[in-house]
Design a protein around this motif. Structure first.
Motif, short mmCIF file in Angstrom:
data_model
loop_
_atom_site.label_atom_id
_atom_site.label_comp_id
_atom_site.label_asym_id
_atom_site.label_seq_id
_atom_site.Cartn_x
_atom_site.Cartn_y
_atom_site.Cartn_z
N ALA A 81 0.82 -1.21 0.00
CA ALA A 81 0.00 0.00 0.00
C ALA A 81 0.85 1.26 0.00
CB ALA A 81 -0.93 0.00 1.21
N GLY A 82 2.08 1.17 0.44
CA GLY A 82 2.96 2.34 0.45
C GLY A 82 2.76 3.19 1.70
N SER A 83 3.43 4.34 1.72
CA SER A 83 3.39 5.20 2.91
C SER A 83 2.69 6.53 2.65
CB SER A 83 4.81 5.43 3.42
OG SER A 83 5.57 6.08 2.43
N THR A 84 1.93 6.60 1.60
CA THR A 84 1.17 7.82 1.35
C THR A 84 -0.26 7.62 1.84
OG1 THR A 84 0.57 7.07 -0.86
CG2 THR A 84 2.53 8.45 -0.67
N VAL A 85 -0.88 8.71 2.24
CA VAL A 85 -2.24 8.63 2.77
C VAL A 85 -3.22 8.66 1.60
CG1 VAL A 85 -3.92 9.74 4.26
CG2 VAL A 85 -1.52 9.79 4.87
N PHE A 88 -6.84 3.40 -0.09
CA PHE A 88 -6.42 2.00 0.00
C PHE A 88 -5.56 1.76 1.25
CE2 PHE A 88 -3.61 -1.52 -1.44
CZ PHE A 88 -4.61 -2.49 -1.55
N SER A 89 -4.59 2.63 1.51
CA SER A 89 -3.71 2.42 2.67
C SER A 89 -4.47 2.62 3.98
CB SER A 89 -2.50 3.36 2.61
OG SER A 89 -2.93 4.70 2.67
N ILE A 90 -5.42 3.54 4.01
CA ILE A 90 -6.21 3.73 5.23
C ILE A 90 -7.11 2.53 5.46
CG2 ILE A 90 -8.03 5.13 6.28
CD1 ILE A 90 -6.72 7.56 4.99
N GLY A 91 -7.70 1.98 4.40
CA GLY A 91 -8.55 0.79 4.54
C GLY A 91 -7.77 -0.41 5.04
N TRP A 141 2.00 0.75 13.92
CA TRP A 141 3.22 1.18 13.22
C TRP A 141 2.87 1.78 11.85
CZ3 TRP A 141 5.04 -0.92 8.58
CH2 TRP A 141 6.27 -0.42 8.16
N LYS A 142 1.90 1.15 11.15
CA LYS A 142 1.49 1.67 9.85
C LYS A 142 0.81 3.04 10.01
CE LYS A 142 0.84 1.47 5.44
NZ LYS A 142 1.93 1.55 4.50
N LEU A 143 0.01 3.20 11.06
CA LEU A 143 -0.58 4.52 11.33
C LEU A 143 0.51 5.56 11.54
CD1 LEU A 143 -3.59 3.92 13.74
CD2 LEU A 143 -3.67 4.81 11.43
N ASN A 144 1.57 5.19 12.23
CA ASN A 144 2.66 6.11 12.48
C ASN A 144 3.39 6.47 11.18
OD1 ASN A 144 4.39 7.74 14.05
ND2 ASN A 144 5.88 6.07 14.18
N THR A 145 3.63 5.48 10.32
CA THR A 145 4.33 5.78 9.06
C THR A 145 3.47 6.62 8.13
OG1 THR A 145 3.60 3.72 8.04
CG2 THR A 145 5.74 3.69 9.15
N LEU A 146 2.16 6.52 8.26
CA LEU A 146 1.27 7.35 7.45
C LEU A 146 1.16 8.77 8.02
CD1 LEU A 146 -1.67 4.90 6.69
CD2 LEU A 146 0.09 5.68 5.12
N GLY A 147 1.65 8.96 9.24
CA GLY A 147 1.58 10.27 9.88
C GLY A 147 0.22 10.56 10.49
N THR A 151 1.72 12.44 17.44
CA THR A 151 2.95 12.22 18.21
C THR A 151 3.63 13.51 18.66
OG1 THR A 151 4.17 12.08 16.14
CG2 THR A 151 3.44 10.01 17.12
N ASN A 152 3.19 14.66 18.15
CA ASN A 152 3.79 15.94 18.53
C ASN A 152 2.79 16.74 19.36
OD1 ASN A 152 6.20 15.57 17.06
ND2 ASN A 152 5.11 16.08 15.18
N PRO A 153 3.29 17.62 20.22
CA PRO A 153 2.35 18.45 21.00
C PRO A 153 1.47 19.33 20.11
CG PRO A 153 4.55 18.58 21.92
CD PRO A 153 4.66 17.81 20.66
N SER A 154 1.96 19.73 18.96
CA SER A 154 1.16 20.57 18.07
C SER A 154 -0.03 19.81 17.47
CB SER A 154 2.04 21.13 16.95
OG SER A 154 2.54 20.07 16.16
N ASP A 155 0.01 18.49 17.55
CA ASP A 155 -1.13 17.71 17.09
C ASP A 155 -2.32 17.84 18.05
OD1 ASP A 155 0.29 16.79 14.90
OD2 ASP A 155 1.03 15.02 15.95
N TRP A 156 -2.03 18.19 19.29
CA TRP A 156 -3.07 18.27 20.32
C TRP A 156 -3.52 19.71 20.59
CZ3 TRP A 156 -5.20 13.81 21.70
CH2 TRP A 156 -4.47 12.64 21.48
N VAL A 157 -2.59 20.66 20.47
CA VAL A 157 -2.89 22.05 20.80
C VAL A 157 -2.70 22.88 19.54
CG1 VAL A 157 -2.28 23.99 22.28
CG2 VAL A 157 -2.10 21.66 23.15
#
Length: 176
Positions: A81-85, A88-91, A141-147, A151-157
């Motif tokens: 599926a690769g590492s792009t969002v 198919f990769s999300i499914g 792990w796949k969720l992490n590679t897709l971004g 994982t960063n504070p800016s994702d929350w605030v």
């Protein structure tokens, strides 16, 4: 000579009338001999029960190892599926997370056919749980590679600056 008269039939069976006789016991049928239950019958039954218990234990281990096959296939599909969002990769990632979760919720049902006092299903259940947790880890792990993992504070605030870009890719010929 009349049919059946005068000659004894070779296969004729004489039935006794139980109501007229003094003994209430019914005679044994021809070819049947009464004997006490043999030790061979008990040993055969015990051997059958032991072989059934061994078969159940073997099948429990096979069921416990079945998530490994799914783990390999799911890993291959994630790699393809690769590492792009994209859809198919999300499914595939959603499927990689959902299958182990549903399998972990039904551990008791999966091993119910192998429930027997002579069969220990604790080790196969632990292996089944461990392999499904590994499959869930692969999905995370796949969720992490897709971004897609925060994982960063800016994702929350929203008032924080986003994380700096680690690398930049550009192409083309530079203009002078």
């Amino acid at each position: 000579m009349e049919k059946g008269k005068g000659l004894a039939r070779r296969w004729a069976v004489e039935l006794h009338d139980v109501s007229s006789s003094a003994s209430p016991a019914v005679p044994d049928p021809p070819g049947f001999t009464r004997s006490a239950p043999d030790a061979d019958d008990a040993a055969g039954a015990r051997q059958r029960k032991d072989s059934e218990a061994a078969w159940k234990a073997q099948k429990a281990w096979e069921v416990a190892q079945s998530p490994f096959k799914n783990l390999m296939m799911m890993g291959f599909m994630m790699w393809m599926a690769g590492s792009t969002v994209h859809l198919f990769s999300i499914g595939i990632t959603f499927s990689a997370l959902w299958q182990p979760i549903s399998a972990l919720r039904s551990v008791g049902k999966v091993f119910e056919p192998f429930k027997d006092p002579r069969v220990d299903t604790i080790a196969p259940k632990l292996l089944f749980i461990a392999l499904n947790l590994a499959a869930m880890g692969l999905g995370v792990w796949k969720l992490n590679t897709l971004g897609l993992l925060p994982t960063n504070p800016s994702d929350w605030v929203s008032s924080l600056a986003p994380a700096p870009e680690v690398e930049y890719a550009g192409g083309g010929i530079p203009l002078i």
